[in-house]
Every structure is written in structure tokens, then in C-alpha cells.
Design a protein around this motif. Structure first.
Motif, PDB file in Angstrom:
ATOM      1  N   ASP A  87      40.318  43.924  42.456  1.00 12.08           N
ATOM      2  CA  ASP A  87      41.122  42.987  42.103  1.00 12.08           C
ATOM      3  C   ASP A  87      42.743  43.501  41.911  1.00 12.08           C
ATOM      4  OD1 ASP A  87      40.464  44.657  39.948  1.00 12.08           O
ATOM      5  OD2 ASP A  87      40.257  43.173  38.297  1.00 12.08           O
ATOM      6  N   ASN A  88      42.865  44.648  42.446  1.00  4.18           N
ATOM      7  CA  ASN A  88      44.360  45.102  42.416  1.00  4.18           C
ATOM      8  C   ASN A  88      44.803  45.377  41.310  1.00  4.18           C
ATOM      9  OD1 ASN A  88      43.738  45.622  45.096  1.00  4.18           O
ATOM     10  ND2 ASN A  88      45.217  43.814  45.728  1.00  4.18           N
ATOM     11  N   ASP A  89      44.073  45.559  40.125  1.00  9.64           N
ATOM     12  CA  ASP A  89      44.631  45.646  38.771  1.00  9.64           C
ATOM     13  C   ASP A  89      45.076  47.248  38.474  1.00  9.64           C
ATOM     14  OD1 ASP A  89      42.109  46.852  38.336  1.00  9.64           O
ATOM     15  OD2 ASP A  89      41.578  45.820  36.579  1.00  9.64           O
ATOM     16  N   GLY A  90      44.860  48.113  39.448  1.00  9.21           N
ATOM     17  CA  GLY A  90      45.306  49.465  39.137  1.00  9.21           C
ATOM     18  C   GLY A  90      44.343  50.565  38.526  1.00  9.21           C
ATOM     19  N   PHE A  91      42.929  49.798  38.378  1.00  8.34           N
ATOM     20  CA  PHE A  91      41.800  50.694  37.812  1.00  8.34           C
ATOM     21  C   PHE A  91      40.540  50.435  38.753  1.00  8.34           C
ATOM     22  CE2 PHE A  91      44.749  50.054  34.294  1.00  8.34           C
ATOM     23  CZ  PHE A  91      44.387  51.474  33.439  1.00  8.34           C
ATOM     24  N   LEU A  92      39.748  51.388  38.709  1.00  7.82           N
ATOM     25  CA  LEU A  92      38.795  51.585  39.650  1.00  7.82           C
ATOM     26  C   LEU A  92      37.264  50.657  38.996  1.00  7.82           C
ATOM     27  CD1 LEU A  92      38.699  55.084  40.818  1.00  7.82           C
ATOM     28  CD2 LEU A  92      39.547  53.135  42.244  1.00  7.82           C
ATOM     29  N   ASP A  93      36.633  49.968  39.841  1.00  8.26           N
ATOM     30  CA  ASP A  93      35.555  49.422  39.528  1.00  8.26           C
ATOM     31  C   ASP A  93      34.432  49.955  40.135  1.00  8.26           C
ATOM     32  OD1 ASP A  93      37.214  47.205  38.128  1.00  8.26           O
ATOM     33  OD2 ASP A  93      37.671  46.774  40.035  1.00  8.26           O
ATOM     34  N   ILE A  94      33.137  49.617  39.868  1.00 11.62           N
ATOM     35  CA  ILE A  94      31.952  50.137  40.439  1.00 11.62           C
ATOM     36  C   ILE A  94      31.084  49.242  41.073  1.00 11.62           C
ATOM     37  CG2 ILE A  94      29.895  51.427  39.596  1.00 11.62           C
ATOM     38  CD1 ILE A  94      31.599  52.692  37.446  1.00 11.62           C
ATOM     39  N   PHE A  95      30.550  49.554  42.067  1.00 11.34           N
ATOM     40  CA  PHE A  95      29.509  48.737  42.807  1.00 11.34           C
ATOM     41  C   PHE A  95      28.432  49.614  42.838  1.00 11.34           C
ATOM     42  CE2 PHE A  95      27.307  47.127  46.557  1.00 11.34           C
ATOM     43  CZ  PHE A  95      27.478  45.745  46.118  1.00 11.34           C
ATOM     44  N   VAL A  96      27.288  49.046  42.587  1.00  9.98           N
ATOM     45  CA  VAL A  96      26.063  49.720  42.875  1.00  9.98           C
ATOM     46  C   VAL A  96      24.914  49.153  43.794  1.00  9.98           C
ATOM     47  CG1 VAL A  96      24.106  51.070  41.556  1.00  9.98           C
ATOM     48  CG2 VAL A  96      26.316  50.443  40.290  1.00  9.98           C
ATOM     49  N   VAL A  97      24.438  49.919  44.705  1.00 10.76           N
ATOM     50  CA  VAL A  97      23.388  49.354  45.669  1.00 10.76           C
ATOM     51  C   VAL A  97      22.132  49.369  44.695  1.00 10.76           C
ATOM     52  CG1 VAL A  97      22.644  49.139  48.061  1.00 10.76           C
ATOM     53  CG2 VAL A  97      24.969  49.831  47.448  1.00 10.76           C
ATOM     54  N   SER A 103      19.098  43.447  41.941  1.00 10.99           N
ATOM     55  CA  SER A 103      20.424  43.146  42.620  1.00 10.99           C
ATOM     56  C   SER A 103      21.516  44.152  42.728  1.00 10.99           C
ATOM     57  CB  SER A 103      20.721  41.830  42.069  1.00 10.99           C
ATOM     58  OG  SER A 103      22.223  41.540  42.620  1.00 10.99           O
ATOM     59  N   ASN A 104      22.368  44.024  43.796  1.00 14.53           N
ATOM     60  CA  ASN A 104      23.465  45.092  43.893  1.00 14.53           C
ATOM     61  C   ASN A 104      24.371  44.528  42.470  1.00 14.53           C
ATOM     62  OD1 ASN A 104      22.419  45.908  46.166  1.00 14.53           O
ATOM     63  ND2 ASN A 104      23.579  44.655  47.343  1.00 14.53           N
ATOM     64  N   GLN A 121      29.525  36.238  38.752  1.00 14.19           N
ATOM     65  CA  GLN A 121      30.715  35.271  39.160  1.00 14.19           C
ATOM     66  C   GLN A 121      31.407  35.563  40.300  1.00 14.19           C
ATOM     67  OE1 GLN A 121      32.054  36.939  35.242  1.00 14.19           O
ATOM     68  NE2 GLN A 121      33.978  37.195  36.265  1.00 14.19           N
ATOM     69  N   MET A 122      31.224  36.747  40.782  1.00 10.22           N
ATOM     70  CA  MET A 122      31.629  37.388  41.957  1.00 10.22           C
ATOM     71  C   MET A 122      30.871  37.162  43.392  1.00 10.22           C
ATOM     72  SD  MET A 122      34.633  38.426  40.956  1.00 10.22           S
ATOM     73  CE  MET A 122      35.313  39.096  42.559  1.00 10.22           C
ATOM     74  N   GLY A 123      29.968  36.442  43.281  1.00 11.01           N
ATOM     75  CA  GLY A 123      28.909  35.992  44.378  1.00 11.01           C
ATOM     76  C   GLY A 123      28.227  37.068  44.827  1.00 11.01           C
ATOM     77  N   LEU A 124      27.982  38.393  44.147  1.00 10.34           N
ATOM     78  CA  LEU A 124      27.497  39.244  44.786  1.00 10.34           C
ATOM     79  C   LEU A 124      25.718  39.658  44.617  1.00 10.34           C
ATOM     80  CD1 LEU A 124      30.362  41.859  44.243  1.00 10.34           C
ATOM     81  CD2 LEU A 124      29.480  40.846  46.360  1.00 10.34           C
ATOM     82  N   GLU A 125      25.153  38.525  43.837  1.00 12.14           N
ATOM     83  CA  GLU A 125      23.818  38.977  43.613  1.00 12.14           C
ATOM     84  C   GLU A 125      22.844  38.878  45.030  1.00 12.14           C
ATOM     85  OE1 GLU A 125      22.521  35.937  40.724  1.00 12.14           O
ATOM     86  OE2 GLU A 125      23.218  37.279  39.060  1.00 12.14           O
ATOM     87  N   GLY A 152      16.961  46.014  57.249  1.00 12.52           N
ATOM     88  CA  GLY A 152      17.162  44.620  57.657  1.00 12.52           C
ATOM     89  C   GLY A 152      18.620  44.047  57.885  1.00 12.52           C
ATOM     90  N   GLN A 153      18.934  43.217  57.281  1.00  9.96           N
ATOM     91  CA  GLN A 153      20.313  42.682  57.825  1.00  9.96           C
ATOM     92  C   GLN A 153      21.337  43.083  56.977  1.00  9.96           C
ATOM     93  OE1 GLN A 153      21.612  40.601  60.545  1.00  9.96           O
ATOM     94  NE2 GLN A 153      23.415  41.365  59.620  1.00  9.96           N
ATOM     95  N   ASN A 154      22.646  43.845  57.534  1.00 10.61           N
ATOM     96  CA  ASN A 154      23.817  44.099  56.707  1.00 10.61           C
ATOM     97  C   ASN A 154      24.305  42.830  56.256  1.00 10.61           C
ATOM     98  OD1 ASN A 154      23.168  46.921  57.380  1.00 10.61           O
ATOM     99  ND2 ASN A 154      24.093  46.793  59.137  1.00 10.61           N
ATOM    100  N   ILE A 155      25.174  43.135  55.225  1.00 14.31           N
ATOM    101  CA  ILE A 155      26.066  42.048  54.851  1.00 14.31           C
ATOM    102  C   ILE A 155      27.552  42.386  54.815  1.00 14.31           C
ATOM    103  CG2 ILE A 155      26.632  40.595  53.010  1.00 14.31           C
ATOM    104  CD1 ILE A 155      23.703  40.653  52.124  1.00 14.31           C
ATOM    105  N   LEU A 156      28.501  41.793  55.084  1.00 17.15           N
ATOM    106  CA  LEU A 156      30.010  41.991  54.849  1.00 17.15           C
ATOM    107  C   LEU A 156      30.495  40.878  54.056  1.00 17.15           C
ATOM    108  CD1 LEU A 156      32.599  43.310  55.948  1.00 17.15           C
ATOM    109  CD2 LEU A 156      32.689  41.663  57.533  1.00 17.15           C
TER     110      LEU A 156
END
Length: 571
Positions: A87-97, A103-104, A121-125, A152-156
């Protein structure tokens, strides 16, 4: 502390100055003028890493196949993890696969030391056999996008203004004609046209219905135990390269580029970098039980595979090892990128020293890295944990077979991470036993990502553990050395500045690094560059080589800051 909205303009480059915030632990702040770095001849500085995942909000477990035993190879390879500022707020977020059964997850950094789950809320489930993750702004709209690989199938996922993500896989041309075992990935502008292309490694061909079960053939045993089969005995698969058309779509150029010519390799970790200093990005792939790959960019849209020729395919005795994770760093400060690779148990890790011509020598044993071989090692990275100006090494471990615990030997399913300190003379010293309680914990770890999530000048590490919550490793004290964090933004080059080479000179020391997508083991590090500066109270010279060919120099820059550097628009 939030970034100032009043930028300093130095030459043609926009620079935002980030004042170092108060530390979470302790009450001191970073003083831009101090010089208290321990000399390399003195005793190593205090090192005390703590796993603060639970207190930071990372409490959810991420499933990855069986806990006590595993039937199929897809349960063993695990998943990656990412640091990114979505979100470009200057602080790192974390994404876990995640593997199936979960779910991710995307965790938002609240800037107060906690991470908030914003997945829904971010549509990543999404559930499935998640493998890797890489990040890059593929459409140059100023917001970093996410690519997630799967069996399986990758996601962008397209980042819509930092407010949500949209699955655009099919409309951009990234659907696959068959089920693939996709693993490592990286955005890379291989043709330097300002648009990020996409490389995807593939492990092997796997089908649940056709795969043998534990003990059914000679490749389904380990030290007398029936275990999940492979990779030996399973069919090879080819790697993929997609070219970004610049119109919001990708075209498969795997065959035309020469990428798919290598077809007898079990590919896992992906690393990009300009290894021969010709200004064009190359691609290194760590391969399991087969020779690793080095795709050398030919400047015309094609690659030639030259790992054997350049000394990074095998070990010093000519053996193909079980490559997992991979990292690049200029550990001896000669302005040439070296390569580090993690391997299986009964093998040592691999350190390939660049000869300053794009060819490499196996420097593992001379550098002091030939120690214990009881670890199956995965995510890895060069990072300067003590800010002394010399990049150190870290990697995580964990066996692929839970069944090994029955053997009651020195090989364990869950194991502790490893930290080696760079002594500054081409050697590394194992500090794992002295690095704090985080290094006493045992997990079966896979992905690891590096980044300074609280912007205090000290790099943290987030780790994806099989069937457990992630780990988040943070020093309990501020390193003595000074530092700089550089956030680069392309204009003529790709917006994420991926492929940009930076050289930082302080006194007679010159450090170098590149902005890269992917790396480690199926993971994504912070796209910003961190440099420890030791006692240096000012950066004498900063050189930037942008992928567009633009070259610029800044001098006399302050330390203990985060600087945002924008590529000049002129020629």
C-alpha cells in the motif's frame, strides 16, 4: 514514524529522507553522526535474535501436507513467504503462501510492531498446493503486484491502488495448458524495455494418480525408511519465460528465448542478477539432484545455459547436489556478485566466488562453510545483521521426511536456523550457537525473506514453517554500525527498479547489490536495498546503474536514513 512529505531534491533525483524511529526494544534512537562499530579485529558484537512472531500477530499455522509422515513429494517442498509494501505506506507487509487446507495470507503492518490479517478484504483467499511468491510492478502503475506459483495453475494478482488485489491470470495470458509443478519465480526485465517479464521454474512432472507410494521403488526409501518418492525416478519438466508485451499481457517465449532447452533438471530456487557485469540480467536456478542452471543473457532476447562452463552447476568435485535455496551478494566487496546455494543433508552448502569475469570458483571450504552436513537447508540470504559493512549469511533448515525422527540420529525433521558472520577477509564464522534464543528453536522451515519491517536500520527475517505459524526473527538490540536503506523507483526503467545495480562507497570500501524479485527459497525479499556502513558517518559516493542504461552519481549522502531515489527522466 511516517516519511516526510517535503522531499529533498539532490540533482535530478528525488530523495525522501526517513529519520530512524525509536526502537521497539529499548529506548535509544539512531544517531546519524555516531561511529561505534566494533572493529573486525575485536570480538564479535552481541547477537541476540528473538522470534517475535506470536507477539506480532503471526499466530496462524500454515498447512503443508502430513505432519508425522508424507506420502507424496508435493507435500515436502513447502512454500515461500514475502516482505512487500503493497500500500506504499513505507512499511513492509507480509504475504505467506499456504498448502491445501488453509489459505495464503496477507498481513498488514500497523507501524506499531503488529501485523493485521487483511487477506479477505484484499481478495487474496485461495487454497491449493501453494509453492512460491515473487513481487514486481508489472504494469508500472506504482503498486507492487504479486505472482504465486502452484502445483496446478499459477495466479497473478494485480494490485489495485493498494486497496485490493484482482486475479488477472487468464486475461493477461498466464494460463497453462497442463498441470505443472511450478516452484520459484522472479519478475525480470530481461530485454530492458521497461516492462517486467516473468520467469517460472518447474520442478518435475507429478500426478497423484500415477505417483508411486512410499517404498514402492528404489527412489521411495531413505536410510531404510519408506518415504515419499522422488525426485529421482519422476519425469523432468521445463522452465518458463513470459515476455511482457507492455500492453497488459504476457507471451510465452520459453522456446524462442532458449529457456526450455534445458530439460533434464529438477528446478527449485530462482535468482536473477547481472553476474558478468555486462548490464543485462541473467538467471540462476538451483536444481535438486541435478546440475544447477545459469541462463546467460545474450542481449537479443535469448539466453544460453552456461552453468557448467562458468562453474556453478556442480560442486568442487564435479557432483550434482540437491539445490534448494539461492542468494546473491558481493561478500568480498569486489563489485562482482557471488552466489550462495543451500543443499540436502550429507551435502554442504555451496558458495561460488565470482572470478570477476562471470565465471566462478567453489569457495565453500576455503570460506569456512563446509561444516555440519546434517541439515536439509532451504531459504537463504546475504544480509548485514550487524551493520559492519560486510554481508553475512543466514539460512533455514528442515528435513523433507518427518519419518527421520524414528532414526534417532543427528538428522532431524525440525532443525534450527544457521547464521554465519562475514569476517571481512573472505571467511565466515558460525555464530548460530551464540545468536540468541531464536536459533535454539527447531522448525521444518522452507521459505525465508529479509527486510527491515520497522525501518530501524536492522534487517528482520520472516520464515515459513511447515504446519506451524511463521517465525519472525528480530535483534533485541540495535546494531552498532550505521546504515542506509535505498528505495529505488524507475521512470524509463521498470517502476520497481528491478535489475538496478547500486554501488555504495565509504572510505576505501565499496559495496554493491541489485534490486531483485524472487530469490531465497520460493520467496520475496524487500525490494529496497539495505547497506550496513560500519563507522562511516557519511556515504562518500553512491552510483546507480539503471536498467535503461542511465548512470548517475550522488555524493556526500547522510547515513541512518531511508532514501527514495527516482530515476532521472533525461538522457
Amino acid at each position: 514514524m511516517k516519511p516526510s512529505h517535503s522531499p529533498l531534491v539532490l540533482g535530478a533525483v528525488l530523495v525522501l529522507v526517513w529519520q530512524a524511529p525509536t526502537l521497539i526494544r529499548g529506548s535509544s534512537t539512531v544517531d546519524a553522526g555516531r561511529s561505534t562499530q566494533t572493529d573486525k579485529s575485536e570480538s564479535p558484537p552481541l547477537t541476540d535474535f528473538r522470534n517475535i512472531a506470536a507477539e506480532s500477530g503471526l499466530i496462524r499455522s500454515f498447512p503443508n501436507g502430513g505432519v508425522e509422515s508424507k506420502t507424496y513429494i508435493v507435500e515436502t517442498t513447502g512454500s515461500g513467504i514475502a516482505f512487500l509494501d503493497y500500500d506504499n505506506d513505507g512499511f513492509l507487509d507480509i504475504f505467506v503462501v499456504s498448502g491445501p487446507g488453509g489459505s495464503n495470507r496477507l498481513y498488514h503492518n500497523d507501524q506499531k510492531g503488529h501485523f493485521i490479517d487483511v487477506t479477505g478484504q484484499m481478495g487474496l483467499e485461495h487454497s491449493g498446493w501453494g509453492q512460491g511468491v515473487c513481487a514486481g510492478d508489472y504494469d508500472n502503475d506504482g503498486f507492487v503486484d504479486l505472482f504465486v506459483t502452484y502445483w496446478g495453475q499459477n495466479i497473478l494478482y494485480h494490485n489495485v491502488g493498494g486497496r485490493r488485489f484482482e486475479d488477472v491470470t487468464m486475461q493477461v495470458g498466464l494460463s497453462q495448458d497442463r498441470t505443472r509443478y511450478n516452484t520459484g519465480c522472479a519478475f525480470v526485465d530481461y530485454d530492458r524495455d521497461g516492462n517486467l517479464d516473468l520467469f517460472v521454474a518447474n520442478y518435475l512432472r507429478f500426478d497423484f494418480s500415477a505417483s508411486p507410494k512410499p517404498g514402492q521403488n528404489p527412489y521411495c526409501w531413505y536410510r531404510g525408511l519408506p518415504v515419499a518418492c522422488g525426485p529421482r525416478g519422476l519425469p523432468f519438466e521445463t522452465n518458463l519465460l513470459y515476455r511482457n508485451t507492455g500492453k497488459g499481457t504476457f507471451v510465452d517465449v520459453s522456446q524462442a528465448s532458449g529457456i526450455s532447452k534445458a530439460h533434464q533438471n529438477y528446478s527449485l530456487g530462482v535468482l536473477t542478477g547481472d553476474f558478468n557485469n555486462d548490464g543485462w540480467p541473467d538467471i540462476y536456478v538451483a536444481c535438486d539432484r541435478t546440475a544447477s542452471l545459469l541462463y546467460v543473457n545474450q542481449h537479443n532476447g535469448q539466453f544460453t545455459e552456461e552453468a557448467l562452463l562458468r562453474g556453478v552447476a556442480l560442486d568442487e568435485e564435479g557432483n550434482a547436489l540437491s539445490g534448494m535455496g539461492v542468494a546473491a551478494g558481493d561478500y568480498d566487496a569486489d563489485s562482482w556478485l557471488d552466489i550462495f546455494r543451500t543443499n540436502f543433508s550429507d551435502e554442504h552448502v555451496s558458495l561460488y566466488h565470482n572470478r570477476r569475469d562471470g565465471a566462478f570458483d567453489d569457495a565453500t571450504l576455503p570460506a569456512g562453510l563446509g561444516g555440519s552436513t546434517s541439515f536439509v537447508s532451504w531459504g537463504a540470504g546475504f544480509f548485514d545483521f550487524d551493520n559492519d559493512g560486510w554481508t553475512d549469511l543466514f539460512w533455514v533448515s528442515g528435513h523433507i521426511f518427518p519419518e527421520v525422527e524414528r532414526l534417532k540420529t543427528d538428522i532431524h525433521y525440525r532443525d534450527h536456523p544457521i547464521l554465519y558472520r562475514n569476517t571481512g577477509n573472505g571467511n565466515f564464522v558460525n555464530l548460530s550457537a551464540l545468536a540468541g534464543p531464536a536459533f535454539e528453536e527447531r522448525h521444518s522451515s522452507r521459505g525465508a525473506a529479509f527486510g527491515d519491517y520497522d525501518n530501524d536500520g536492522s534487517v528482520e527475517i520472516v520464515i515459513n514453517n511447515q504446519n506451524e505459524p511463521p517465525s519472525l526473527l528480530k535483534l533485541s538490540h540495535q546494531p552498532q554500525g550505521n546504515w542506509i536503506i535505498l528505495r529505488l523507483e524507475g521512470t524509463r526503467s521498470n517502476r520497481s527498479a528491478i535489475g538496478t545495480r547500486v554501488r555504495v562507497a565509504t572510505g576505501d570500501r565499496v559495496q554493491s547489490d541489485e534490486v531483485r524479485s524472487g530469490g531465497s527459497y520460493l520467496s520475496q525479499n524487500d525490494l529496497r536495498l539495505h547497506f550496513g556502513l560500519g563507522k562511516a558517518a557519511v556515504i562518500d559516493r553512491l552510483e546507480i546503474n539503471w536498467p535503461s542504461g542511465a548512470h548517475e552519481v550522488q555524493t556526500r549522502l547522510p547515513v541512518n536514513r531511508m532514501l527514495t531515489l527516482r530515476e532521472p527522466m533525461g538522457h
